[in-house]
Enzyme design. Structure first.
Site, PDB file in Angstrom:
ATOM      1  N   ASP A 181       5.932  35.070  11.527  1.00  0.00           N
ATOM      2  CA  ASP A 181       7.218  35.494  11.849  1.00  0.00           C
ATOM      3  C   ASP A 181       7.334  36.900  12.404  1.00  0.00           C
ATOM      4  O   ASP A 181       7.238  37.662  11.638  1.00  0.00           O
ATOM      5  CB  ASP A 181       8.021  35.184  10.527  1.00  0.00           C
ATOM      6  N   HIS A 182       7.223  36.996  13.612  1.00  0.00           N
ATOM      7  CA  HIS A 182       7.120  38.306  14.357  1.00  0.00           C
ATOM      8  C   HIS A 182       8.195  39.313  13.752  1.00  0.00           C
ATOM      9  O   HIS A 182       7.723  40.516  13.912  1.00  0.00           O
ATOM     10  CB  HIS A 182       7.070  38.172  15.857  1.00  0.00           C
ATOM     11  N   HIS A 244      13.538  34.263  10.798  1.00  0.00           N
ATOM     12  CA  HIS A 244      14.051  35.653  10.678  1.00  0.00           C
ATOM     13  C   HIS A 244      15.035  36.011   9.741  1.00  0.00           C
ATOM     14  O   HIS A 244      14.777  37.366   9.036  1.00  0.00           O
ATOM     15  CB  HIS A 244      14.600  36.211  12.230  1.00  0.00           C
TER      16      HIS A 244
HETATM   17  N1  LIG Z   1       6.732  32.177  24.394  1.00  0.00           N
HETATM   18  C1  LIG Z   1       7.354  33.169  23.464  1.00  0.00           C
HETATM   19  O1  LIG Z   1       7.516  34.194  23.536  1.00  0.00           O
HETATM   20  C2  LIG Z   1       7.203  32.562  22.269  1.00  0.00           C
HETATM   21  C3  LIG Z   1       7.621  33.331  21.002  1.00  0.00           C
HETATM   22  C4  LIG Z   1       7.461  32.784  19.700  1.00  0.00           C
HETATM   23  C5  LIG Z   1       7.009  31.560  19.310  1.00  0.00           C
HETATM   24  N2  LIG Z   1       6.629  30.912  20.441  1.00  0.00           N
HETATM   25  C6  LIG Z   1       5.663  29.622  20.032  1.00  0.00           C
HETATM   26  O2  LIG Z   1       4.285  29.801  20.630  1.00  0.00           O
HETATM   27  C7  LIG Z   1       3.864  28.531  21.131  1.00  0.00           C
HETATM   28  C8  LIG Z   1       3.316  28.453  22.637  1.00  0.00           C
HETATM   29  O3  LIG Z   1       4.804  28.863  23.240  1.00  0.00           O
HETATM   30  P1  LIG Z   1       4.458  29.021  24.849  1.00  0.00           P
HETATM   31  O4  LIG Z   1       5.785  29.792  25.218  1.00  0.00           O
HETATM   32  O5  LIG Z   1       3.241  30.098  25.297  1.00  0.00           O
HETATM   33  O6  LIG Z   1       4.105  27.702  25.476  1.00  0.00           O
HETATM   34  P2  LIG Z   1       3.685  27.315  27.107  1.00  0.00           P
HETATM   35  O7  LIG Z   1       4.146  28.381  27.979  1.00  0.00           O
HETATM   36  O8  LIG Z   1       4.235  25.972  27.110  1.00  0.00           O
HETATM   37  O9  LIG Z   1       2.259  27.173  26.634  1.00  0.00           O
HETATM   38  C9  LIG Z   1       1.355  26.099  26.079  1.00  0.00           C
HETATM   39  C10 LIG Z   1       0.157  26.429  26.143  1.00  0.00           C
HETATM   40  O10 LIG Z   1      -0.605  25.066  25.738  1.00  0.00           O
HETATM   41  C11 LIG Z   1      -1.392  24.415  26.573  1.00  0.00           C
HETATM   42  N3  LIG Z   1      -1.831  22.894  26.174  1.00  0.00           N
HETATM   43  C12 LIG Z   1      -0.455  22.082  26.613  1.00  0.00           C
HETATM   44  N4  LIG Z   1      -0.993  20.935  26.387  1.00  0.00           N
HETATM   45  C13 LIG Z   1      -2.294  20.837  25.803  1.00  0.00           C
HETATM   46  C14 LIG Z   1      -3.230  20.143  25.481  1.00  0.00           C
HETATM   47  N5  LIG Z   1      -3.145  18.697  25.534  1.00  0.00           N
HETATM   48  N6  LIG Z   1      -4.611  20.716  25.278  1.00  0.00           N
HETATM   49  C15 LIG Z   1      -4.884  21.938  25.447  1.00  0.00           C
HETATM   50  N7  LIG Z   1      -3.970  22.744  25.826  1.00  0.00           N
HETATM   51  C16 LIG Z   1      -2.788  22.416  25.977  1.00  0.00           C
HETATM   52  C17 LIG Z   1      -0.909  24.769  27.988  1.00  0.00           C
HETATM   53  O11 LIG Z   1      -2.066  24.905  28.837  1.00  0.00           O
HETATM   54  P3  LIG Z   1      -2.386  23.713  29.704  1.00  0.00           P
HETATM   55  O12 LIG Z   1      -1.445  23.374  30.627  1.00  0.00           O
HETATM   56  O13 LIG Z   1      -3.383  24.500  30.908  1.00  0.00           O
HETATM   57  O14 LIG Z   1      -3.283  22.854  28.721  1.00  0.00           O
HETATM   58  C18 LIG Z   1      -0.473  26.121  27.798  1.00  0.00           C
HETATM   59  O15 LIG Z   1      -1.412  27.398  27.692  1.00  0.00           O
HETATM   60  C19 LIG Z   1       4.982  27.618  20.867  1.00  0.00           C
HETATM   61  O16 LIG Z   1       4.890  26.977  19.539  1.00  0.00           O
HETATM   62  C20 LIG Z   1       6.296  28.356  20.636  1.00  0.00           C
HETATM   63  O17 LIG Z   1       7.329  27.993  19.969  1.00  0.00           O
HETATM   64  C21 LIG Z   1       6.504  31.383  21.665  1.00  0.00           C
END
Ligand SMILES: NC(=O)c1ccc[n+]([C@@H]2O[C@H](COP(=O)([O-])OP(=O)(O)OC[C@H]3O[C@@H](n4cnc5c(N)ncnc54)[C@H](OP(=O)(O)O)[C@@H]3O)[C@@H](O)[C@H]2O)c1
Length: 496
Positions: A181-182, A244
């Site tokens: 939980d950041h 949070h």
């Molecule tokens: N973004 C934020 O600021 C943030 C903040 C808090 C929490 N989070 C959490 O962090 C997690 C990631 O969020 P995100 O925003 O970074 O998501 P995202 O931009 O959609 O990234 C998802 C990643 O997963 C990879 N991926 C998807 N399907 C895959 C598969 N079958 N095999 C291998 N890799 C796969 C995608 O790359 P490929 O398409 O190349 O496979 C991509 O690198 C989520 O659970 C989100 O709730 C994110």
């Protein structure tokens, strides 16, 4: 002296995604700049996109330049870049974990190198990934620690969080698991404990005898933006309260731990969350207000008649010796007037009014306000006599701002601290499985009340306001008001 972290293979699953680029790689780069990473520590990205190592480094180079410009330098990047490599693979395919494991073993060269797996993927991959890691023997701690960081959201409700905990704990032991939980990585959130337990004056009055009520506000000015599709199935209770806000409540309300180590701290967090009085169908309408900003339903990828709340205000009670009868008001919303995260503690009035009536009317209750962001610091609003008057008083504001701390005024990103803690195996700022489930148990009845039937109204509020009037009424009915000492308002100003 810099804290050193052990040599580790850090594997980021979802390495081409937004979180990796915006937070994880910039945080690791900054840890490298601050000499916190062991020279043998390597970062291995894993995703489906067919990058070469060089292409992955180029992508991460752009991310570091964009998201941590203040600490960027060509020299520091040249020092960091060789640590990065990339393995193409699919999270659902066992053979891709085998290839990853081979790649890691080759890099590790038989040395006792720790591993930190970071799940920066969509939540539906959490379970398959931990299962496949375990099936490949990659969770087993034969010679060195194997740790896993799991991003939020951890579950969609209590049942799914329990199911995910079962899956995770079948693959890894609890002490290997770091549920993030950041908010807890923010300096100001960590300071709550230092402030309470490191000073004699506050902890003595930190109870029902002296505190009238507590307010926790996490307000955002942004709307759902490009997260609309995800957000409409989630809403503010899942997105902000389950994690949070309830974690901040636990930090404010927990008993002093026996020591500042992970297990005693997490025991106290679990104890206080288990003492929060559950909301029932009878108490929900009096203790919960939901809202949705105007225009939300016209957002692309939002259902036209969506009842998903973008705002909620809760009045919670903690049934224990310290807090019996003290209301904890929690509110959070999107498209609000000001971006602020603040904990305000309003003290009781003095036991006896000894001043003349004109003074008594101008006296305000003392308020201690912990500003989590953006103006990080502490405000203490007290009353003082105006010089030269017979008996007039005014609220004055004693403040401390991190910005005034000279060389320490730049606050590190939460992810830097959390990654460092995970590397050294300190889980104090991560959520234990039982606490996650307790938090879900508290918000589940609210979610059910607006999702499964319409027992709770979802009030409209003007975009850019402080939420629906019902949110103010939640406090007004007991003669209280929402406070905002950390925002743009002058001391004592009450936004509506
Ligand atoms: N973004 C934020 O600021 C943030 C903040 C808090 C929490 N989070 C959490 O962090 C997690 C990631 O969020 P995100 O925003 O970074 O998501 P995202 O931009 O959609 O990234 C998802 C990643 O997963 C990879 N991926 C998807 N399907 C895959 C598969 N079958 N095999 C291998 N890799 C796969 C995608 O790359 P490929 O398409 O190349 O496979 C991509 O690198 C989520 O659970 C989100 O709730 C994110």
């Amino acid at each position: 002296m810099p804290i050193s972290t052990p040599p580790t293979s850090i594997v980021i699953f979802g390495a081409s995604g937004d979180l990796t680029q915006r937070k994880l790689i910039p945080a690791l780069y900054n840890l490298c700049v601050r000499e916190r990473l062991d020279p043998s520590t390597r970062i291995i990205g894993f995703a489906r996109r067919p990058y070469s190592h060089a292409e992955f480094r180029t992508l991460m180079h752009a991310a570091v330049k964009q998201f941590t410009p203040a600490s960027y330098s060509d020299v520091a990047w040249a020092n960091f870049a060789p640590r990065l490599s990339y393995v193409q693979g699919n999270l659902n395919l066992a053979e891709d974990y085998t290839r990853l494991d081979e790649f890691l073993r080759e890099r590790e060269g038989g040395a006792n190198i720790s591993r930190l797996y970071y799940l920066a993927t969509a939540p539906e991959f959490y379970a398959p990934c931990v299962e496949l890691l375990a099936a490949q023997g990659m969770a087993t701690e034969d010679t060195a620690p194997r740790r896993i960081v799991i991003e939020k959201p951890f579950g969609h409700d209590l049942a799914s969080a329990q199911a995910l905990n079962r899956t995770v704990l079948a693959a890894f032991a609890e002490q290997q698991v770091y549920r993030i939980d950041h908010y807890l990585g923010k300096e100001t959130a960590q300071n709550i404990a230092y402030f309470r337990f490191g000073n004699t004056v506050f902890e003595n009055v930190w109870n029902r005898n002296y505190i009238d009520h507590v307010q926790i506000t996490v307000a955002e000015t942004v709307d759902v933006g490009n997260r609309a599709g995800y957000y409409d199935g989630s809403g503010v209770l899942r997105d902000m309260f389950q994690n949070h806000l309830l974690q901040l409540l636990a930090q404010v309300a927990m008993e002093p731990p026996a020591s500042f180590k992970a297990t005693p701290i997490r025991n106290e967090i679990a104890k206080v969350l288990s003492a929060v009085r559950p909301l029932t169908p009878e108490t929900l309408p009096e203790q919960v207000v939901l809202g949705q900003y105007t225009g939300y339903c016209q957002t692309e990828r939002v259902r036209p008649n969506s009842r998903t709340p973008t705002y909620a205000a809760l009045c919670l009670y903690i049934d224990n010796w310290r807090w019996q009868g003290v209301p904890f008001y929690l509110r959070s919303g999107k498209a609000m007037q000001t971006k602020v995260s603040e904990i305000a503690i309003q003290f009781r009035e003095p036991p006896r009014a000894i001043f003349p009536p004109e003074t008594r009317h101008s006296l305000n209750p003392d308020v201690l306000s912990l500003c989590i962001q953006p103006d990080e610091g502490i405000h203490f609003r007290i009353d003082a006599k105006l010089p030269g008057t017979i008996a007039e008083t005014r609220s004055v504001d004693m403040t401390f701002h991190y910005a005034d701390l000279g060389e320490f005024s730049t606050l590190p990103e939460a992810y830097e601290r959390l990654l460092m803690d995970a590397l050294i195996g300190d889980a104090a700022l991560f959520i234990r499985g039982d606490a996650i489930e307790m938090a879900w148990a508290l918000v589940d009845p609210i979610i059910a009340a607006y999702e499964q039937d319409d027992r709770l109204p979802v009030h409209r509020y003007a975009y850019g306001s402080w939420g629906p009037d019902a949110g103010h009424e939640l406090l007004r009915c007991s003669g209280r008001e929402w406070l905002n000492l950390c925002g743009t308002h002058p001391p004592g100003g009450h936004p509506h």
